[in-house]
Enzyme design. Sequence first.
Site, PDB file in Angstrom:
ATOM      1  N   ARG A 260       0.844  -1.196   0.000  1.00 54.55           N
ATOM      2  CA  ARG A 260       0.000   0.000   0.000  1.00 54.55           C
ATOM      3  C   ARG A 260       0.876   1.242   0.000  1.00 54.55           C
ATOM      4  O   ARG A 260       1.826   1.337   0.777  1.00 54.55           O
ATOM      5  CB  ARG A 260      -0.935   0.014   1.214  1.00 54.55           C
ATOM      6  CG  ARG A 260      -1.948  -1.118   1.192  1.00 54.55           C
ATOM      7  CD  ARG A 260      -2.921  -1.041   2.345  1.00 54.55           C
ATOM      8  NE  ARG A 260      -3.763  -2.230   2.379  1.00 54.55           N
ATOM      9  CZ  ARG A 260      -4.624  -2.503   3.358  1.00 54.55           C
ATOM     10  NH1 ARG A 260      -4.742  -1.678   4.377  1.00 54.55           N
ATOM     11  NH2 ARG A 260      -5.368  -3.603   3.313  1.00 54.55           N
ATOM     12  N   ARG A 275       2.500   1.086  10.262  1.00 55.78           N
ATOM     13  CA  ARG A 275       1.941   1.485   8.972  1.00 55.78           C
ATOM     14  C   ARG A 275       3.050   1.410   7.933  1.00 55.78           C
ATOM     15  O   ARG A 275       3.872   2.311   7.819  1.00 55.78           O
ATOM     16  CB  ARG A 275       1.356   2.898   9.052  1.00 55.78           C
ATOM     17  CG  ARG A 275       0.396   3.234   7.923  1.00 55.78           C
ATOM     18  CD  ARG A 275      -0.244   4.585   8.135  1.00 55.78           C
ATOM     19  NE  ARG A 275      -1.081   4.610   9.302  1.00 55.78           N
ATOM     20  CZ  ARG A 275      -2.345   4.197   9.345  1.00 55.78           C
ATOM     21  NH1 ARG A 275      -2.908   3.746   8.246  1.00 55.78           N
ATOM     22  NH2 ARG A 275      -3.038   4.246  10.465  1.00 55.78           N
ATOM     23  N   GLU A 347      -6.008  -1.158  15.881  1.00 48.38           N
ATOM     24  CA  GLU A 347      -6.638  -2.116  14.964  1.00 48.38           C
ATOM     25  C   GLU A 347      -5.651  -3.212  14.558  1.00 48.38           C
ATOM     26  O   GLU A 347      -4.517  -2.941  14.174  1.00 48.38           O
ATOM     27  CB  GLU A 347      -7.125  -1.390  13.714  1.00 48.38           C
ATOM     28  CG  GLU A 347      -7.729  -2.310  12.670  1.00 48.38           C
ATOM     29  CD  GLU A 347      -7.832  -1.669  11.300  1.00 48.38           C
ATOM     30  OE1 GLU A 347      -7.828  -2.417  10.304  1.00 48.38           O
ATOM     31  OE2 GLU A 347      -7.890  -0.427  11.220  1.00 48.38           O
ATOM     32  N   SER A 350      -9.847  -6.213  10.573  1.00 53.06           N
ATOM     33  CA  SER A 350     -11.072  -5.551  10.155  1.00 53.06           C
ATOM     34  C   SER A 350     -11.870  -6.543   9.322  1.00 53.06           C
ATOM     35  O   SER A 350     -11.350  -7.081   8.341  1.00 53.06           O
ATOM     36  CB  SER A 350     -10.744  -4.297   9.337  1.00 53.06           C
ATOM     37  OG  SER A 350     -11.900  -3.529   9.076  1.00 53.06           O
ATOM     38  N   ARG A 387       1.099  -6.478  12.673  1.00 56.51           N
ATOM     39  CA  ARG A 387       0.502  -5.865  13.864  1.00 56.51           C
ATOM     40  C   ARG A 387       0.336  -6.882  14.989  1.00 56.51           C
ATOM     41  O   ARG A 387       0.413  -6.533  16.168  1.00 56.51           O
ATOM     42  CB  ARG A 387      -0.837  -5.215  13.500  1.00 56.51           C
ATOM     43  CG  ARG A 387      -0.657  -4.001  12.604  1.00 56.51           C
ATOM     44  CD  ARG A 387      -1.883  -3.112  12.556  1.00 56.51           C
ATOM     45  NE  ARG A 387      -1.576  -1.874  11.833  1.00 56.51           N
ATOM     46  CZ  ARG A 387      -2.291  -0.770  11.907  1.00 56.51           C
ATOM     47  NH1 ARG A 387      -3.383  -0.749  12.680  1.00 56.51           N
ATOM     48  NH2 ARG A 387      -1.956   0.318  11.238  1.00 56.51           N
TER      49      ARG A 387
END
Length: 420
Positions: A260, A275, A347, A350, A387
Site C-alpha cells: 500500500r 503502517r 486495529e 477488520s 501488527r
Amino acid sequence: MHDLRALRSEPDAFDAALKRRGLPPQSAEILAEDKVRRDALTALQAHQNRRKNLARDIGQAKRQGQDSTALEAEATQLRDEMAALEARAEAANRRVTALLENLPNILDASVPEGQDETDNVVVKQVGAVRAFAFTPLQHFELGEKLAAMDFPTAAKLAGARFTVLRGALARLERALGQFMLDMHVTHGGYQEMSVPLLVNDAAMYGTDKLPKFAEDSFRTEDGRWLIPTAEVPLTASVAGEIIDRDQLPLRMVALSPCFRSEAGSAGRDVRGMLRQHQFTKVELVSVTLPEESAAEHERMTRCAETILERLGIPYRRVLLCAGDTGFGAAKTYDLEGWLPGQNAWREISSCSNTRDFQARRMNARYRAEKGPEHVHTLNGSGLAVGRTLIAVLENYQNEDGSVEIPEVLHPYMGGVTRLT
C-alpha cells in the site's frame, strides 16, 4: 456498485442512505442521466423497427419496378440517427456508471451514527490487560534492543516505511502466519489459497479499489497492480461466475505480502511497523447466499477473534460508525489489540460484509430459482501478521528487554521460547 433498479424505485431511500455517509443527494442526477440513456434506447428500438420495415418496403418497391428513392433516403437518415442515438446512450451510460462507481455502499441499519472513529461502539472486550511492574517499551524499542528489527537497512534498501527483521524475530513473524493459516484451515473450514501478487484493472475494480483508491496502491509499468491485500485476488476469483447454490458458502484464506502506498496517511505512525508500504497478512474471504451473509460476518469475525484468544492478546471488538465504515462495506467490525507500549488499543483486524456491492461490480452470481442472482462477499483480516507481531512483543516483554513466545507458537519456533 449499486442496484440501479432499486434506486429508480426508491430514490429518497437511496439519498437518505448516502446522507448517513455525510454525502449530498445523488439520485436526481443519476436518474436524469439514466433517463437520457433509456430514452435514447427506446428511440433506437423504434428506429430499428422502422428501418426493418423500410428494408421490406424498399425490396417490395424494387420488385414491382417502383421508385424507392424516398424510402432509401429515409433509411439513410435513420442509419445516421441510430448512430447518434447509440452514441448518446453509451455516453449517458458511462456518466451513470461514473456516478455510481464512486458512491459508497449502503450501510446496514445496525451501523451506529457518527462522524469518525471516536463514535465507534465497543461491542465487547476480552482478556485482562497486563499490569507491568516496569514501564513497557514500544515494539520498535524492543526490536532494536533485540538487534532484530532493522529500520536503517530497510531505509537504505527501499526508503521509509519498510522493515528488515532478523533471526528469531523473522522466524516469529513466519510462525504467526503459519499458526493463523493452520487455525483457519483446520478449525475455521477455510480453503487455503496461493494467489498472484499482481492483478489487473478488472480485479481491482471488482473489489472496489478502483477508481477511487488508485493513489493508495502501487502500479507496475505494464499496467498491473501490486495487491493491497489478498482480498482482491481471492474475491475476484469468482468474477463473472455463476455458482451452483449448493457450493455456497465458499470460504478462502491466503497468507500474502500486501502493498500500500499509504497516500492518504502521510505523517501517521511514522515510527516502527504499524503502517508500512509492505506487510504480511492472512486474509479471509467468504462468498455466500444473500440471506446468509449477516451470520457469515459474525462467524468470520469470531474466527479472527479466536487467533487473538489463542495468543493471549487482550482485544476488543468495535462496531464502526457510519462515518468510519469503509467505502465498500455495509458493516464492519474492527478488532483492536492492546499495545501496552503505546498504552492504546490499535486495529489488528477488520472484518466487513460488502453484501452484493462487489458482486455487482464483478458480476459474480449464483443459480437461484428464478435465474442468476448476485452473491454476497465478505472479507476480513485473520490477522494482520505485522501488527500481531507488535502485540506479541509488547504484551510478552520482560523488564530486561527479552520477550516470551506465546505457548501456541512453540511448535513453530524450533525450540525457541524466548527472544533475547
